[in-house]
Design a protein around this motif. Structure first.
Motif, PDB file in Angstrom:
ATOM      1  N   TYR A 156      44.426  37.845  40.950  1.00  0.00           N
ATOM      2  CA  TYR A 156      42.986  37.965  41.168  1.00  0.00           C
ATOM      3  C   TYR A 156      42.650  38.998  42.237  1.00  0.00           C
ATOM      4  O   TYR A 156      43.494  39.382  43.045  1.00  0.00           O
ATOM      5  CB  TYR A 156      42.370  36.607  41.529  1.00  0.00           C
ATOM      6  CG  TYR A 156      42.771  36.072  42.879  1.00  0.00           C
ATOM      7  CD1 TYR A 156      41.943  36.252  43.987  1.00  0.00           C
ATOM      8  CD2 TYR A 156      43.967  35.372  43.059  1.00  0.00           C
ATOM      9  CE1 TYR A 156      42.295  35.756  45.236  1.00  0.00           C
ATOM     10  CE2 TYR A 156      44.321  34.879  44.310  1.00  0.00           C
ATOM     11  CZ  TYR A 156      43.489  35.076  45.381  1.00  0.00           C
ATOM     12  OH  TYR A 156      43.833  34.598  46.616  1.00  0.00           O
ATOM     13  N   THR A 157      41.395  39.429  42.198  1.00  0.00           N
ATOM     14  CA  THR A 157      40.834  40.307  43.228  1.00  0.00           C
ATOM     15  C   THR A 157      39.577  39.649  43.760  1.00  0.00           C
ATOM     16  O   THR A 157      38.934  38.848  43.076  1.00  0.00           O
ATOM     17  CB  THR A 157      40.471  41.699  42.662  1.00  0.00           C
ATOM     18  OG1 THR A 157      39.479  41.546  41.640  1.00  0.00           O
ATOM     19  CG2 THR A 157      41.696  42.410  42.103  1.00  0.00           C
ATOM     20  N   ARG A 158      39.224  40.004  44.991  1.00  0.00           N
ATOM     21  CA  ARG A 158      38.019  39.440  45.621  1.00  0.00           C
ATOM     22  C   ARG A 158      36.937  40.496  45.796  1.00  0.00           C
ATOM     23  O   ARG A 158      35.876  40.205  46.308  1.00  0.00           O
ATOM     24  CB  ARG A 158      38.387  38.851  46.976  1.00  0.00           C
ATOM     25  CG  ARG A 158      39.366  37.703  46.865  1.00  0.00           C
ATOM     26  CD  ARG A 158      39.782  37.249  48.237  1.00  0.00           C
ATOM     27  NE  ARG A 158      38.697  36.548  48.864  1.00  0.00           N
ATOM     28  CZ  ARG A 158      38.727  35.273  49.219  1.00  0.00           C
ATOM     29  NH1 ARG A 158      39.811  34.577  49.056  1.00  0.00           N
ATOM     30  NH2 ARG A 158      37.676  34.722  49.780  1.00  0.00           N
ATOM     31  N   ASP A 159      37.213  41.722  45.408  1.00  0.00           N
ATOM     32  CA  ASP A 159      36.257  42.813  45.626  1.00  0.00           C
ATOM     33  C   ASP A 159      35.596  43.292  44.336  1.00  0.00           C
ATOM     34  O   ASP A 159      34.958  44.334  44.304  1.00  0.00           O
ATOM     35  CB  ASP A 159      36.946  43.981  46.326  1.00  0.00           C
ATOM     36  CG  ASP A 159      38.084  44.575  45.499  1.00  0.00           C
ATOM     37  OD1 ASP A 159      38.333  44.121  44.361  1.00  0.00           O
ATOM     38  OD2 ASP A 159      38.742  45.508  46.020  1.00  0.00           O
ATOM     39  N   SER A 186      47.788  42.811  41.931  1.00  0.00           N
ATOM     40  CA  SER A 186      46.756  42.105  42.700  1.00  0.00           C
ATOM     41  C   SER A 186      47.365  40.860  43.334  1.00  0.00           C
ATOM     42  O   SER A 186      48.547  40.572  43.175  1.00  0.00           O
ATOM     43  CB  SER A 186      45.597  41.717  41.779  1.00  0.00           C
ATOM     44  OG  SER A 186      45.034  42.865  41.185  1.00  0.00           O
ATOM     45  N   TYR A 235      47.775  34.158  42.484  1.00  0.00           N
ATOM     46  CA  TYR A 235      47.167  32.871  42.826  1.00  0.00           C
ATOM     47  C   TYR A 235      48.276  31.843  43.016  1.00  0.00           C
ATOM     48  O   TYR A 235      49.087  31.623  42.128  1.00  0.00           O
ATOM     49  CB  TYR A 235      46.202  32.431  41.724  1.00  0.00           C
ATOM     50  CG  TYR A 235      45.614  31.061  41.961  1.00  0.00           C
ATOM     51  CD1 TYR A 235      44.618  30.882  42.907  1.00  0.00           C
ATOM     52  CD2 TYR A 235      46.069  29.949  41.264  1.00  0.00           C
ATOM     53  CE1 TYR A 235      44.076  29.626  43.149  1.00  0.00           C
ATOM     54  CE2 TYR A 235      45.534  28.698  41.496  1.00  0.00           C
ATOM     55  CZ  TYR A 235      44.541  28.540  42.440  1.00  0.00           C
ATOM     56  OH  TYR A 235      44.012  27.307  42.674  1.00  0.00           O
ATOM     57  N   THR A 248      41.844  28.501  47.372  1.00  0.00           N
ATOM     58  CA  THR A 248      41.446  29.281  48.532  1.00  0.00           C
ATOM     59  C   THR A 248      40.188  28.630  49.097  1.00  0.00           C
ATOM     60  O   THR A 248      39.274  28.295  48.351  1.00  0.00           O
ATOM     61  CB  THR A 248      41.215  30.766  48.178  1.00  0.00           C
ATOM     62  OG1 THR A 248      40.810  31.454  49.343  1.00  0.00           O
ATOM     63  CG2 THR A 248      40.204  30.981  47.083  1.00  0.00           C
ATOM     64  N   LEU A 252      35.912  31.277  50.794  1.00  0.00           N
ATOM     65  CA  LEU A 252      35.526  32.064  49.627  1.00  0.00           C
ATOM     66  C   LEU A 252      34.778  33.331  49.993  1.00  0.00           C
ATOM     67  O   LEU A 252      35.120  34.407  49.538  1.00  0.00           O
ATOM     68  CB  LEU A 252      34.692  31.180  48.697  1.00  0.00           C
ATOM     69  CG  LEU A 252      34.377  31.713  47.330  1.00  0.00           C
ATOM     70  CD1 LEU A 252      35.627  32.112  46.580  1.00  0.00           C
ATOM     71  CD2 LEU A 252      33.621  30.678  46.530  1.00  0.00           C
ATOM     72  N   THR A 277      32.495  39.167  44.361  1.00  0.00           N
ATOM     73  CA  THR A 277      32.876  38.898  42.977  1.00  0.00           C
ATOM     74  C   THR A 277      34.387  38.737  42.895  1.00  0.00           C
ATOM     75  O   THR A 277      35.140  39.598  43.351  1.00  0.00           O
ATOM     76  CB  THR A 277      32.422  40.039  42.049  1.00  0.00           C
ATOM     77  OG1 THR A 277      30.999  40.127  42.108  1.00  0.00           O
ATOM     78  CG2 THR A 277      32.849  39.795  40.613  1.00  0.00           C
ATOM     79  N   ILE A 278      34.811  37.617  42.307  1.00  0.00           N
ATOM     80  CA  ILE A 278      36.230  37.355  42.098  1.00  0.00           C
ATOM     81  C   ILE A 278      36.513  37.534  40.611  1.00  0.00           C
ATOM     82  O   ILE A 278      35.771  37.030  39.762  1.00  0.00           O
ATOM     83  CB  ILE A 278      36.611  35.938  42.557  1.00  0.00           C
ATOM     84  CG1 ILE A 278      36.438  35.840  44.069  1.00  0.00           C
ATOM     85  CG2 ILE A 278      38.032  35.590  42.141  1.00  0.00           C
ATOM     86  CD1 ILE A 278      36.829  34.524  44.673  1.00  0.00           C
ATOM     87  N   SER A 280      35.405  36.326  35.512  1.00  0.00           N
ATOM     88  CA  SER A 280      34.700  36.861  36.668  1.00  0.00           C
ATOM     89  C   SER A 280      33.648  35.862  37.137  1.00  0.00           C
ATOM     90  O   SER A 280      33.008  35.191  36.315  1.00  0.00           O
ATOM     91  CB  SER A 280      34.027  38.177  36.267  1.00  0.00           C
ATOM     92  OG  SER A 280      33.287  38.699  37.330  1.00  0.00           O
ATOM     93  N   THR A 290      30.619  35.574  40.478  1.00  0.00           N
ATOM     94  CA  THR A 290      30.004  36.171  41.659  1.00  0.00           C
ATOM     95  C   THR A 290      29.439  35.062  42.527  1.00  0.00           C
ATOM     96  O   THR A 290      28.727  34.175  42.033  1.00  0.00           O
ATOM     97  CB  THR A 290      28.908  37.172  41.255  1.00  0.00           C
ATOM     98  OG1 THR A 290      29.515  38.192  40.457  1.00  0.00           O
ATOM     99  CG2 THR A 290      28.259  37.807  42.474  1.00  0.00           C
TER     100      THR A 290
END
Length: 168
Positions: free
Chosen positions: A30-33, A41, A44, A48, A51, A55-56, A72, A74
């Motif tokens: 996953y990405t958080r940006d 990436s 997982y 987490t 938060l 947008t994840i 996705s 947000t």
């Protein structure tokens, strides 16, 4: 595709996000940006709890299978509201005001003239002494989060002046 335990939306304070996939043995990246996740990436490994706003995106990957569609979500995560103690009101003595927020690691900024505080305003680091009528406004900020709502507290200070004894 991976599923998230928390629906897209606005929330207050830290939230815990879990991810899962129905394919046994699949790895989730996953990405958080908001960028497209790949096997480079973040892997997982469990929920987490911090938060933050953003947008994840996540993808499930397993050798011998095509990568899953990207999931996705947000999130807008607000810093919880500030608390002033003592509360706004009318007092006959100087007041020492303590500001606090339930979220750790926040920075608090305030004004005493009723103007809206920003990160350029005075930063709260110790209780504030108010000896005359004032309108306290404050916000709490934290990197990765949306600022708290503005706290507005009106303090009316009526310091009593002793009446001199009559002279004869």
């Amino acid at each position: 595709a991976p599923t998230f335990s928390l629906a897209s939306g606005s929330y207050t304070g830290d939230r815990t996000l879990s991810m899962s996939d129905t394919l046994t043995g699949a790895s989730i990246y996953y990405t958080r940006d908001g960028s497209t996740p790949t096997t480079s990436s973040t892997l997982y490994t469990g929920p987490t709890t911090t938060l933050g706003t953003g947008t994840i995106k996540a993808v499930a990957v397993k050798s011998g299978y095509l990568d899953s569609p990207i999931t996705s979500a947000t999130y807008t995560i607000y810093v919880p509201g500030l608390v002033a103690s003592p509360a706004a009101g009318t007092y006959s003595t100087t007041q020492t005001i303590t500001l606090s927020d339930a979220l750790s690691g926040v920075a608090i900024y305030y004004t005493l003239d009723g103007t809206m505080p920003t990160t350029a305003s005075a930063r709260y680091s110790a209780p504030i002494t108010i000896s005359q009528t004032a309108t306290l406004k404050a916000i709490a900020t934290k990197a990765g989060y949306t600022n708290s709502a503005t706290l507005t507290a009106n303090y009316t200070i009526n310091l009593s002046t002793p009446v001199p004894a009559p002279t004869f």
